[in-house]
Scaffold this motif. Structure first.
Motif, mmCIF file in Angstrom:
data_model
loop_
_atom_site.group_PDB
_atom_site.id
_atom_site.type_symbol
_atom_site.label_atom_id
_atom_site.label_comp_id
_atom_site.label_asym_id
_atom_site.label_seq_id
_atom_site.Cartn_x
_atom_site.Cartn_y
_atom_site.Cartn_z
ATOM 1 N N ASN A 192 35.166 2.468 4.117
ATOM 2 C CA ASN A 192 33.654 2.393 3.637
ATOM 3 C C ASN A 192 33.181 3.714 3.240
ATOM 4 O O ASN A 192 32.136 3.940 2.983
ATOM 5 C CB ASN A 192 32.700 1.391 4.326
ATOM 6 C CG ASN A 192 33.142 0.260 4.533
ATOM 7 O OD1 ASN A 192 33.148 -0.471 3.376
ATOM 8 N ND2 ASN A 192 33.160 -0.484 5.569
ATOM 9 N N LYS B 99 41.745 -7.040 4.173
ATOM 10 C CA LYS B 99 41.186 -7.448 5.615
ATOM 11 C C LYS B 99 41.897 -6.775 6.635
ATOM 12 O O LYS B 99 42.933 -6.367 6.675
ATOM 13 C CB LYS B 99 41.526 -9.111 5.730
ATOM 14 C CG LYS B 99 40.739 -9.607 6.857
ATOM 15 C CD LYS B 99 41.163 -11.196 6.896
ATOM 16 C CE LYS B 99 40.442 -11.862 5.893
ATOM 17 N NZ LYS B 99 40.694 -13.396 6.299
ATOM 18 N N ASN C 221 37.130 0.308 9.660
ATOM 19 C CA ASN C 221 36.117 0.273 8.612
ATOM 20 C C ASN C 221 35.152 1.482 8.115
ATOM 21 O O ASN C 221 34.947 1.497 6.989
ATOM 22 C CB ASN C 221 35.343 -0.812 9.290
ATOM 23 C CG ASN C 221 35.719 -2.337 9.154
ATOM 24 O OD1 ASN C 221 36.399 -2.519 8.105
ATOM 25 N ND2 ASN C 221 35.448 -3.057 10.285
#
Length: 259
Positions: free
Chosen positions: A98, A136, A94
């Motif tokens: 990001n 996801k 993640n």
């Protein structure tokens, strides 16, 4: 160190950032570039350039926070679901997705892509293409028949796995049972892509000695054919790195489809 002192990845996990820095970084002392980066990137380019493997959904279930093996496939699927069994691995992924401070730098992977694919303009867009394709990142539990229980995933056009079966399996029966759980994620006509390390018993991640199930190419082929798969391509590269961090004999790459 005997096997009783080894850690078991599904139970103990490992430091995912240490794993990346040791086996995938651009550091001068990173000895595994030809085996862990160049070899899989070349195999993936060859497999996908044939045009048979493509579709709507790709599911990746691999060890650690590796995603370099998804750069090439990201151009052939509308979305990618990433499954990991460790919260730390998910956090590391993640951070990269990001573009947060301290995220692992994959820019050196582009040099390998340029070498194999030869189109520098498209390579510049691959980072964003992959980040957009990953819709996801989910935690999975290998103890469940449905790895993502209670959520049921749509069947995938392709499942790709980098060394995950090697680290979550204790013996031959365990490997076969885990394999059967994997292929439940596939459509009946789906493709399977496996990376593995042959004749390996351990991998070092920092100070941790992590168990690896030892098997050979013959065993891997037999599991696939016994479970109804046709092997489209199998490539084996003998170990090129000089290191006692992992006692592998060779890297293996297999693509297969259901008959």
């Amino acid at each position: 160190m005997d096997s009783s002192t080894q850690k078991f990845y599904p139970v103990h996990g490992f430091d995912s950032r240490e794993h990346l820095e040791t086996y995938l970084s651009n550091k001068p002392d990173m000895a595994f570039g030809d085996d862990s980066i160049k070899f899989p990137m070349e195999c993936l380019h060859r497999a996908f350039s044939e045009g048979h493997i493509k579709g709507d959904l790709l599911i990746d279930i691999s060890i650690g926070s590796f995603i370099h093996h998804l750069y090439t496939p990201s151009g052939y699927f509308k979305q990618i679901l990433v499954l990991r069994c460790s919260e730390q691995c998910i956090m590391e992924l993640n951070k990269w997705i990001n573009t947060r401070t301290g995220a692992f730098d994959y820019s050196h992977i582009m040099e390998y892509i340029k070498f194999t694919e030869g189109n520098s303009d498209q390579c510049q867009d691959k980072d964003m293409t992959l980040k957009t394709a990953i819709t996801k990142i989910m935690k999975c539990n290998i103890d469940n028949e449905n790895l993502t229980d209670p959520e049921v995933l749509p069947p995938a056009d392709c499942v790709i796995s980098a060394s995950f079966l090697d680290l979550i399996s204790k013996d031959q029966d365990d490997y076969i049972n885990n394999f059967r759980k994997f292929v439940k994620l596939l459509k009946p006509e789906g493709h399977l892509i496996l990376f593995g390390v042959l004749n390996t018993t351990y991998v070092m991640v920092g100070q941790d000695k992590v168990h690896v199930f030892r098997y050979d190419e013959k065993f891997a082929r037999k599991v696939l054919t016994d479970e109804g798969f046709v092997i489209d391509h199998c490539a084996v590269q003998k170990k090129t790195a000089v290191s006692d961090l992992i006692d592998y004999e060779a890297f293996m790459f297999i693509t297969a489809h259901r008959e």
